[in-house]
Write a protein that holds these residues in place. Sequence first.
Motif, PDB file in Angstrom:
ATOM      1  N   GLY A  28      -1.810  -1.402   4.932  1.00 14.81           N
ATOM      2  CA  GLY A  28      -0.945  -0.345   4.432  1.00 14.81           C
ATOM      3  C   GLY A  28       0.383  -0.805   3.902  1.00 14.81           C
ATOM      4  N   THR A  29       0.599  -2.104   3.833  1.00 17.14           N
ATOM      5  CA  THR A  29       1.858  -2.630   3.312  1.00 17.14           C
ATOM      6  C   THR A  29       1.612  -3.967   2.637  1.00 17.14           C
ATOM      7  OG1 THR A  29       4.157  -3.167   3.915  1.00 17.14           O
ATOM      8  CG2 THR A  29       2.451  -3.878   5.427  1.00 17.14           C
ATOM      9  N   THR A 169       2.055  -3.672  -9.619  1.00 19.44           N
ATOM     10  CA  THR A 169       1.495  -2.327  -9.478  1.00 19.44           C
ATOM     11  C   THR A 169       0.183  -2.364  -8.704  1.00 19.44           C
ATOM     12  OG1 THR A 169       2.516  -1.696 -11.582  1.00 19.44           O
ATOM     13  CG2 THR A 169       0.764  -0.278 -10.754  1.00 19.44           C
ATOM     14  N   LYS A 172       0.764  -2.934  -4.871  1.00 18.94           N
ATOM     15  CA  LYS A 172       1.268  -1.731  -4.223  1.00 18.94           C
ATOM     16  C   LYS A 172       0.177  -0.670  -4.092  1.00 18.94           C
ATOM     17  CE  LYS A 172       6.158  -2.213  -5.386  1.00 18.94           C
ATOM     18  NZ  LYS A 172       7.334  -1.579  -6.037  1.00 18.94           N
ATOM     19  N   ARG A 173      -0.672  -0.588  -5.108  1.00 18.21           N
ATOM     20  CA  ARG A 173      -1.755   0.398  -5.044  1.00 18.21           C
ATOM     21  C   ARG A 173      -2.758   0.031  -3.952  1.00 18.21           C
ATOM     22  NH1 ARG A 173      -6.707   0.398  -7.046  1.00 18.21           N
ATOM     23  NH2 ARG A 173      -6.365  -1.281  -8.569  1.00 18.21           N
ATOM     24  N   ALA A 175      -2.186  -1.631  -1.227  1.00 14.03           N
ATOM     25  CA  ALA A 175      -1.578  -1.332   0.066  1.00 14.03           C
ATOM     26  C   ALA A 175      -1.562   0.169   0.330  1.00 14.03           C
ATOM     27  CB  ALA A 175      -0.160  -1.903   0.126  1.00 14.03           C
ATOM     28  N   ALA A 176      -1.274   0.954  -0.705  1.00 15.64           N
ATOM     29  CA  ALA A 176      -1.244   2.411  -0.549  1.00 15.64           C
ATOM     30  C   ALA A 176      -2.618   2.961  -0.186  1.00 15.64           C
ATOM     31  CB  ALA A 176      -0.746   3.058  -1.839  1.00 15.64           C
ATOM     32  N   GLU A 177      -3.684   2.245  -0.545  1.00 17.03           N
ATOM     33  CA  GLU A 177      -5.042   2.648  -0.190  1.00 17.03           C
ATOM     34  C   GLU A 177      -5.388   2.269   1.245  1.00 17.03           C
ATOM     35  OE1 GLU A 177      -7.352   0.682  -3.127  1.00 17.03           O
ATOM     36  OE2 GLU A 177      -6.898   2.119  -4.728  1.00 17.03           O
ATOM     37  N   GLU A 196       7.106  -5.302   1.266  1.00 14.99           N
ATOM     38  CA  GLU A 196       7.863  -4.506   2.230  1.00 14.99           C
ATOM     39  C   GLU A 196       8.126  -5.293   3.501  1.00 14.99           C
ATOM     40  OE1 GLU A 196       6.281  -0.350   2.590  1.00 14.99           O
ATOM     41  OE2 GLU A 196       4.792  -1.152   1.184  1.00 14.99           O
TER      42      GLU A 196
END
Length: 305
Positions: A28-29, A169, A172-173, A175-177, A196
């Motif tokens: 997640g990061t 990009t 980050k995507r 990690a967001a998944e 992060e």
Amino acid sequence: MTIEARGLTKRYGGKTAVDDLTFTVRPGTVTGFLGPNGAGKSTTMRLILGLDAPTSGTVTVAGRPYAAHRAPLTEVGALLEARSVHPGRSAYGHLLALAHTHGIGRSRVAEVIEAVGLTEVAHRRAGGFSLGMGQRLGIAAALLGDPATVILDEPVNGLDPEGVLWIRTLLKRLAAEGRTVFVSSHLMGEMALTAEHLIIVGRGRLLADTTVEEFVRSAGRDEVTLRSPQAGRLRELLAGPGVEISGGGPGELTVTGTGAPDIGLTAATHGVPLFELTPRRVSLEDAFMELTRESVEYHAQGVAA
């Protein structure tokens, strides 16, 4: 899926490349993996992927060593060396061969080729690829199995500005998944924009395991540069506990321990003109250089002209 290293150590003869490393990389990061040349980053990544065996300690992905996963490409996608492709094989052929080892279909091969922007050159020999194209192919291989964990060593190496933005990009995507994203880089500015969390090593040892924000904040106070025809007078007015003032050029001061708003208010209250009032925040690069100062293995020396 977390990556967990516990007491991880690797020695090559009399040299200790990784020295009792313990850390956790969480999903997640985006976690940045930083360190000077020779710090042990690449060796650590090889240990995670089972390419080298630790001298002592353990490292697992989702609770198991990499080699214990039945279909590792679907669990962990990795890019350690973008040029590890037969030069006579096309990008499509290379990815298709990898796909066959895990029962991955042709549609997924076409999907990742399009995702990394190699559709137009998919059937060209990889030996003719530029460095940036090779990086994109390596990233496509890492993403082929749609893995929950992605490990990339210097992924922006050789990419143009558009490619760097694309990688930022993408990471980050991912990690967001909810995926675990572990990325090494020497580009501090890019890590400041992408990561992060940070794991920083030097001479094989853990130096920091913290968030980017906390690491930069702990590195020191921000500076303010000012110019005034009455710099001496302003120095007297600003002097106080915790305030450090040093001279620069004529009429120039560098101040730490108080912010630009307070400096400006003090100058205005006492009628001192200001020609410049420029705050400078501590950067990730500043913090990194300070932390690793004693861990740099190869120091450049000045060369006389």
